[in-house]
Design a protein around this motif. Structure first.
Motif, PDB file in Angstrom:
ATOM      1  N   SER A  44      17.834  -2.397  34.936  1.00  0.00           N
ATOM      2  CA  SER A  44      16.485  -2.886  35.230  1.00  0.00           C
ATOM      3  C   SER A  44      16.638  -4.172  36.042  1.00  0.00           C
ATOM      4  CB  SER A  44      15.690  -3.149  33.947  1.00  0.00           C
ATOM      5  OG  SER A  44      16.271  -4.189  33.203  1.00  0.00           O
ATOM      6  N   ARG A  45      15.766  -4.350  37.018  1.00  0.00           N
ATOM      7  CA  ARG A  45      15.831  -5.519  37.883  1.00  0.00           C
ATOM      8  C   ARG A  45      14.588  -6.382  37.661  1.00  0.00           C
ATOM      9  NH1 ARG A  45      18.934  -1.645  39.918  1.00  0.00           N
ATOM     10  NH2 ARG A  45      17.162  -0.251  40.199  1.00  0.00           N
ATOM     11  N   LEU A  46      14.833  -7.631  37.292  1.00  0.00           N
ATOM     12  CA  LEU A  46      13.764  -8.551  36.948  1.00  0.00           C
ATOM     13  C   LEU A  46      13.653  -9.631  38.022  1.00  0.00           C
ATOM     14  CD1 LEU A  46      14.873  -8.946  33.223  1.00  0.00           C
ATOM     15  CD2 LEU A  46      13.325  -7.231  34.159  1.00  0.00           C
ATOM     16  N   ILE A  85      19.599  -6.368  34.485  1.00  0.00           N
ATOM     17  CA  ILE A  85      20.203  -6.012  33.205  1.00  0.00           C
ATOM     18  C   ILE A  85      20.879  -4.657  33.331  1.00  0.00           C
ATOM     19  CG2 ILE A  85      19.759  -5.402  30.790  1.00  0.00           C
ATOM     20  CD1 ILE A  85      17.367  -7.314  30.883  1.00  0.00           C
ATOM     21  N   ILE A  86      22.108  -4.564  32.848  1.00  0.00           N
ATOM     22  CA  ILE A  86      22.832  -3.301  32.754  1.00  0.00           C
ATOM     23  C   ILE A  86      22.992  -2.972  31.282  1.00  0.00           C
ATOM     24  CG2 ILE A  86      25.051  -2.147  33.104  1.00  0.00           C
ATOM     25  CD1 ILE A  86      25.347  -3.733  35.702  1.00  0.00           C
ATOM     26  N   GLU A  87      22.514  -1.815  30.876  1.00  0.00           N
ATOM     27  CA  GLU A  87      22.595  -1.381  29.483  1.00  0.00           C
ATOM     28  C   GLU A  87      23.477  -0.144  29.388  1.00  0.00           C
ATOM     29  OE1 GLU A  87      19.518  -0.481  25.756  1.00  0.00           O
ATOM     30  OE2 GLU A  87      18.836  -0.182  27.821  1.00  0.00           O
ATOM     31  N   MET A  88      24.382  -0.113  28.413  1.00  0.00           N
ATOM     32  CA  MET A  88      25.312   0.997  28.238  1.00  0.00           C
ATOM     33  C   MET A  88      25.291   1.506  26.796  1.00  0.00           C
ATOM     34  SD  MET A  88      28.766  -0.468  30.056  1.00  0.00           S
ATOM     35  CE  MET A  88      28.798  -1.268  31.655  1.00  0.00           C
ATOM     36  N   SER A  89      25.518   2.799  26.643  1.00  0.00           N
ATOM     37  CA  SER A  89      25.714   3.409  25.341  1.00  0.00           C
ATOM     38  C   SER A  89      26.904   4.349  25.445  1.00  0.00           C
ATOM     39  CB  SER A  89      24.464   4.183  24.902  1.00  0.00           C
ATOM     40  OG  SER A  89      24.719   4.919  23.725  1.00  0.00           O
ATOM     41  N   ILE A  90      27.952   4.079  24.654  1.00  0.00           N
ATOM     42  CA  ILE A  90      29.203   4.845  24.771  1.00  0.00           C
ATOM     43  C   ILE A  90      29.563   5.431  23.410  1.00  0.00           C
ATOM     44  CG2 ILE A  90      31.651   4.709  25.378  1.00  0.00           C
ATOM     45  CD1 ILE A  90      30.832   2.209  27.078  1.00  0.00           C
ATOM     46  N   PRO A  91      29.703   6.740  23.310  1.00  0.00           N
ATOM     47  CA  PRO A  91      30.045   7.353  22.022  1.00  0.00           C
ATOM     48  C   PRO A  91      31.418   6.899  21.527  1.00  0.00           C
ATOM     49  CG  PRO A  91      29.223   9.008  23.567  1.00  0.00           C
ATOM     50  CD  PRO A  91      29.463   7.751  24.363  1.00  0.00           C
TER      51      PRO A  91
END
Length: 270
Positions: free
Chosen positions: A166-168, A173-179
């Motif tokens: 997301s660019r503010l 912001i860079i969001e990650m989800s890693i199993p």
């Protein structure tokens, strides 16, 4: 107990439903402690032009990571994304490095056995995950084929993970989800588990900043990459210890050269 100089941080387990969209609306993100203090080339005295902070959380199935990156040229980035899409600012990206190795009852510096295999004949796991400011993502497997050989990075390795940007105003912001299943499983008691956080910048300034700190003559950190080394070195990673409902990560800090010879009789220095 917190370490000195703000180099120890806690993050927490969550059962909350989440969406990987780069917005960090979930309560666990809002309550997360920021991991700051990034330094250019890991040098404690070199501050980056733009601040970077990392937020961490985890669930039973995934490791959750968010980078908050200040960027004064965000409007320029948005315009280039509008024309070039994911190809915009390809050299501006955040990198997560993961190292996981089960406990083993012995260690042989001569064989460097733990570099690639433990006593139960299980390979240790090392991965990296990158996401650009435009949202292009890449994952890679970093491995060895034997003792006293260099690490190899295989960016053709693929896994199921999620990332969003997301660019503010003035930042992104860079969001990650890693199993956990893709990075060696959830760390069990005795496991050696470490994380590394790096921000690469090229478009507005050529700069690599890192969470860990190091100041010495033995390593040139500017082009530091796990694949360049035979034995993993701690300046790449910050160790993590898991408890019942939270974990503690400690920044690796080295401000004196551990290999420098200190002589009682200085006439022998020559």
């Amino acid at each position: 107990e917190k370490a000195r100089n703000g180099d120890s941080f806690e993050f927490y387990k969550t059962g909350e439903h989440y969406t990987i969209d780069g917005n960090l609306n979930e309560s666990f993100w809002k309550n997360a402690e920021p991991l700051g203090g990034f330094r250019v080339d890991s040098d404690p005295k070199r501050f980056p032009m733009e601040k970077t902070e990392v937020y961490l959380a985890y669930s039973a199935k995934t490791l959750l990571v968010a980078f908050l990156c200040e960027e004064k040229m965000i409007e320029k980035l948005k315009k280039e994304i509008a024309s070039d899409g994911l190809n915009a600012w390809k050299e501006d990206y955040c990198e997560l490095q993961v190292f996981s190795r089960p406990e083993t009852p012995y260690y042989s510096p001569f064989l460097q056995r733990l570099d690639y295999k433990n006593a139960n004949n299980k390979a240790r796991t090392q991965r990296h995950f990158t996401v650009t400011a435009a949202g292009a993502k890449q994952e890679g497997n970093i491995y060895k084929v034997g003792p006293h050989t260099s690490y190899i990075t295989d960016d053709s390795w693929e896994c199921e993970w999620q990332a969003a940007v997301s660019r503010l105003k003035g930042s992104y912001i860079i969001e990650m989800s890693i199993p956990w299943s893709e990075i060696g499983g959830f760390p069990q008691p005795g496991h050696d588990f470490k994380l590394g956080f790096i921000r690469h910048r090229s478009e507005t300034v050529r700069e690599i900043s890192r969470f860990n700190w190091y100041s010495g003559e033995n390593f040139q950190v500017e082009s530091f990459d796990p694949a360049h080394f035979i034995q993993e070195h701690p300046i790449m990673f910050a160790p993590v210890v898991f408890h019942d409902d939270h974990a503690v990560i400690k920044r690796y800090v080295e401000t004196t050269d551990p290999w420098k010879v200190k002589r009682t009789h200085t006439e022998y220095e020559s």
